[in-house]
Motif scaffolding. Structure first.
Motif, PDB file in Angstrom:
ATOM      1  N   TRP A 174      -9.092   1.023  -2.428  1.00 18.20           N
ATOM      2  CA  TRP A 174      -8.352   2.032  -1.671  1.00 18.20           C
ATOM      3  C   TRP A 174      -7.547   1.322  -0.592  1.00 18.20           C
ATOM      4  O   TRP A 174      -8.101   0.759   0.346  1.00 18.20           O
ATOM      5  CB  TRP A 174      -9.327   3.013  -1.035  1.00 18.20           C
ATOM      6  CG  TRP A 174      -8.662   4.091  -0.257  1.00 18.20           C
ATOM      7  CD1 TRP A 174      -8.154   3.993   0.999  1.00 18.20           C
ATOM      8  CD2 TRP A 174      -8.407   5.421  -0.676  1.00 18.20           C
ATOM      9  NE1 TRP A 174      -7.611   5.173   1.387  1.00 18.20           N
ATOM     10  CE2 TRP A 174      -7.750   6.081   0.374  1.00 18.20           C
ATOM     11  CE3 TRP A 174      -8.675   6.135  -1.829  1.00 18.20           C
ATOM     12  CZ2 TRP A 174      -7.364   7.410   0.305  1.00 18.20           C
ATOM     13  CZ3 TRP A 174      -8.303   7.452  -1.896  1.00 18.20           C
ATOM     14  CH2 TRP A 174      -7.644   8.065  -0.843  1.00 18.20           C
ATOM     15  N   GLY A 175      -6.226   1.325  -0.710  1.00 18.72           N
ATOM     16  CA  GLY A 175      -5.358   0.717   0.285  1.00 18.72           C
ATOM     17  C   GLY A 175      -5.656  -0.764   0.469  1.00 18.72           C
ATOM     18  O   GLY A 175      -5.759  -1.514  -0.494  1.00 18.72           O
ATOM     19  N   ALA A 233     -10.897   6.476   9.338  1.00 14.89           N
ATOM     20  CA  ALA A 233      -9.588   5.825   9.316  1.00 14.89           C
ATOM     21  C   ALA A 233      -9.251   5.331  10.716  1.00 14.89           C
ATOM     22  O   ALA A 233      -9.474   6.023  11.701  1.00 14.89           O
ATOM     23  CB  ALA A 233      -8.537   6.801   8.813  1.00 14.89           C
ATOM     24  N   ASP A 234      -8.704   4.126  10.774  1.00 16.26           N
ATOM     25  CA  ASP A 234      -8.322   3.540  12.051  1.00 16.26           C
ATOM     26  C   ASP A 234      -7.015   2.778  11.844  1.00 16.26           C
ATOM     27  O   ASP A 234      -7.015   1.564  11.668  1.00 16.26           O
ATOM     28  CB  ASP A 234      -9.430   2.607  12.556  1.00 16.26           C
ATOM     29  CG  ASP A 234      -9.135   2.067  13.941  1.00 16.26           C
ATOM     30  OD1 ASP A 234      -8.523   2.809  14.734  1.00 16.26           O
ATOM     31  OD2 ASP A 234      -9.502   0.922  14.234  1.00 16.26           O
ATOM     32  N   GLY A 235      -5.908   3.498  11.840  1.00  9.18           N
ATOM     33  CA  GLY A 235      -4.619   2.867  11.564  1.00  9.18           C
ATOM     34  C   GLY A 235      -4.512   2.509  10.096  1.00  9.18           C
ATOM     35  O   GLY A 235      -4.718   3.354   9.236  1.00  9.18           O
ATOM     36  N   ASN A 236      -4.232   1.247   9.796  1.00 11.95           N
ATOM     37  CA  ASN A 236      -4.120   0.857   8.400  1.00 11.95           C
ATOM     38  C   ASN A 236      -5.402   0.210   7.876  1.00 11.95           C
ATOM     39  O   ASN A 236      -5.424  -0.317   6.779  1.00 11.95           O
ATOM     40  CB  ASN A 236      -2.947  -0.112   8.201  1.00 11.95           C
ATOM     41  CG  ASN A 236      -3.115  -1.371   9.001  1.00 11.95           C
ATOM     42  OD1 ASN A 236      -4.063  -1.501   9.759  1.00 11.95           O
ATOM     43  ND2 ASN A 236      -2.199  -2.293   8.843  1.00 11.95           N
ATOM     44  N   LYS A 271     -11.852  -2.912   1.323  1.00 14.22           N
ATOM     45  CA  LYS A 271     -12.628  -3.622   0.306  1.00 14.22           C
ATOM     46  C   LYS A 271     -13.409  -2.658  -0.582  1.00 14.22           C
ATOM     47  O   LYS A 271     -14.215  -3.092  -1.398  1.00 14.22           O
ATOM     48  CB  LYS A 271     -13.578  -4.614   0.971  1.00 14.22           C
ATOM     49  CG  LYS A 271     -14.611  -3.967   1.873  1.00 14.22           C
ATOM     50  CD  LYS A 271     -15.486  -5.019   2.518  1.00 14.22           C
ATOM     51  CE  LYS A 271     -16.550  -4.379   3.387  1.00 14.22           C
ATOM     52  NZ  LYS A 271     -17.422  -5.366   4.017  1.00 14.22           N
ATOM     53  N   TYR A 272     -13.169  -1.368  -0.453  1.00 18.70           N
ATOM     54  CA  TYR A 272     -13.939  -0.367  -1.185  1.00 18.70           C
ATOM     55  C   TYR A 272     -13.159   0.195  -2.368  1.00 18.70           C
ATOM     56  O   TYR A 272     -11.979   0.517  -2.225  1.00 18.70           O
ATOM     57  CB  TYR A 272     -14.325   0.800  -0.251  1.00 18.70           C
ATOM     58  CG  TYR A 272     -15.119   0.355   0.941  1.00 18.70           C
ATOM     59  CD1 TYR A 272     -16.451  -0.007   0.812  1.00 18.70           C
ATOM     60  CD2 TYR A 272     -14.540   0.279   2.200  1.00 18.70           C
ATOM     61  CE1 TYR A 272     -17.182  -0.432   1.905  1.00 18.70           C
ATOM     62  CE2 TYR A 272     -15.260  -0.147   3.295  1.00 18.70           C
ATOM     63  CZ  TYR A 272     -16.587  -0.494   3.138  1.00 18.70           C
ATOM     64  OH  TYR A 272     -17.305  -0.925   4.224  1.00 18.70           O
ATOM     65  N   PRO A 273     -13.818   0.354  -3.528  1.00 22.00           N
ATOM     66  CA  PRO A 273     -13.168   1.067  -4.641  1.00 22.00           C
ATOM     67  C   PRO A 273     -12.892   2.516  -4.250  1.00 22.00           C
ATOM     68  O   PRO A 273     -13.504   3.047  -3.318  1.00 22.00           O
ATOM     69  CB  PRO A 273     -14.197   0.995  -5.770  1.00 22.00           C
ATOM     70  CG  PRO A 273     -15.089  -0.149  -5.413  1.00 22.00           C
ATOM     71  CD  PRO A 273     -15.096  -0.214  -3.918  1.00 22.00           C
ATOM     72  N   ARG A 274     -11.978   3.150  -4.962  1.00 19.52           N
ATOM     73  CA  ARG A 274     -11.526   4.495  -4.574  1.00 19.52           C
ATOM     74  C   ARG A 274     -12.654   5.510  -4.473  1.00 19.52           C
ATOM     75  O   ARG A 274     -12.741   6.261  -3.503  1.00 19.52           O
ATOM     76  CB  ARG A 274     -10.485   4.990  -5.583  1.00 19.52           C
ATOM     77  CG  ARG A 274      -9.198   4.233  -5.508  1.00 19.52           C
ATOM     78  CD  ARG A 274      -8.314   4.537  -6.700  1.00 19.52           C
ATOM     79  NE  ARG A 274      -7.042   3.892  -6.517  1.00 19.52           N
ATOM     80  CZ  ARG A 274      -5.947   4.525  -6.124  1.00 19.52           C
ATOM     81  NH1 ARG A 274      -5.972   5.810  -5.891  1.00 19.52           N
ATOM     82  NH2 ARG A 274      -4.821   3.865  -5.959  1.00 19.52           N
ATOM     83  N   ARG A 311       0.862  -1.177   0.000  1.00 19.67           N
ATOM     84  CA  ARG A 311       0.000   0.000   0.000  1.00 19.67           C
ATOM     85  C   ARG A 311       0.899   1.228   0.000  1.00 19.67           C
ATOM     86  O   ARG A 311       1.780   1.354   0.848  1.00 19.67           O
ATOM     87  CB  ARG A 311      -0.867  -0.039   1.250  1.00 19.67           C
ATOM     88  CG  ARG A 311      -1.798   1.127   1.428  1.00 19.67           C
ATOM     89  CD  ARG A 311      -2.608   0.904   2.676  1.00 19.67           C
ATOM     90  NE  ARG A 311      -1.786   1.020   3.866  1.00 19.67           N
ATOM     91  CZ  ARG A 311      -2.106   1.763   4.929  1.00 19.67           C
ATOM     92  NH1 ARG A 311      -3.220   2.425   4.956  1.00 19.67           N
ATOM     93  NH2 ARG A 311      -1.304   1.817   5.956  1.00 19.67           N
ATOM     94  N   ALA A 312       0.727   2.113  -0.978  1.00 16.37           N
ATOM     95  CA  ALA A 312       1.527   3.332  -1.064  1.00 16.37           C
ATOM     96  C   ALA A 312       0.720   4.386  -1.813  1.00 16.37           C
ATOM     97  O   ALA A 312      -0.351   4.104  -2.357  1.00 16.37           O
ATOM     98  CB  ALA A 312       2.849   3.062  -1.772  1.00 16.37           C
TER      99      ALA A 312
END
Length: 157
Positions: free
Chosen positions: A111-112, A132-135, A115-118, A79-80
């Protein structure tokens, strides 16, 4: 084999640390070596047939561990940010050489590690359904008490 997975991880990590920076990416190893490899030691000296029991009680001693993988199984994910895409692809290409056989490099549309598309991720973040919760991300659904709901407290419900 577990040494192949470790060698791939080290190669990818080293390349990305050098070209992107150590805080600009996240590697997730998706195959884990749980399968224990065993070997039944056999004697190969003169008179071994009298000393050894052959295949009787042939449960061997552990000699290592290995990951059982299927065709098409994902071995690792990185993931970057989009700006570092070419470095991530090159790092994974270098890591591919540590494995036997042929591997593919795929760019996910998600996204990252979610399980969700961008587009869906961005829309749900703006609406407050995701946070967001960490990674990973936390999903705020519409169940439970209203007082505990993040969406209710933000005035969205």
């Amino acid at each position: 084999c577990s040494s192949d997975l470790e060698a791939c991880r080290v190669a990818v990590n080293k390349y990305l640390t050098k070209h992107v920076g150590k805080d600009a990416y996240h590697i997730r190893m998706r195959a884990h070596p749980f399968h224990v490899l065993r070997a039944n030691k056999m004697l190969s000296c003169a008179g071994a047939d009298r000393l050894s029991s052959g295949m009787r009680h042939s449960y061997g001693k552990p000699i290592g561990v290995s990951a059982r993988v299927n065709i098409g199984q994902v071995l690792l994910s990185v993931r970057a940010k989009d700006a570092h895409e070419k470095f991530v692809i090159e790092a994974i290409r270098r890591g591919k050489f540590k494995f036997a056989g042929r591997q593919k490099i795929l760019k996910s549309l998600k996204w990252g590690f979610t399980k969700y598309p961008r587009e869906v991720y961005v829309a749900k973040r703006k609406s407050g359904e995701l946070s967001a919760d960490g990674n990973i991300v936390k999903v705020h659904n519409r169940r439970g008490k209203l007082e505990d709901s993040v969406l209710y407290q933000a005035g969205q419900e």
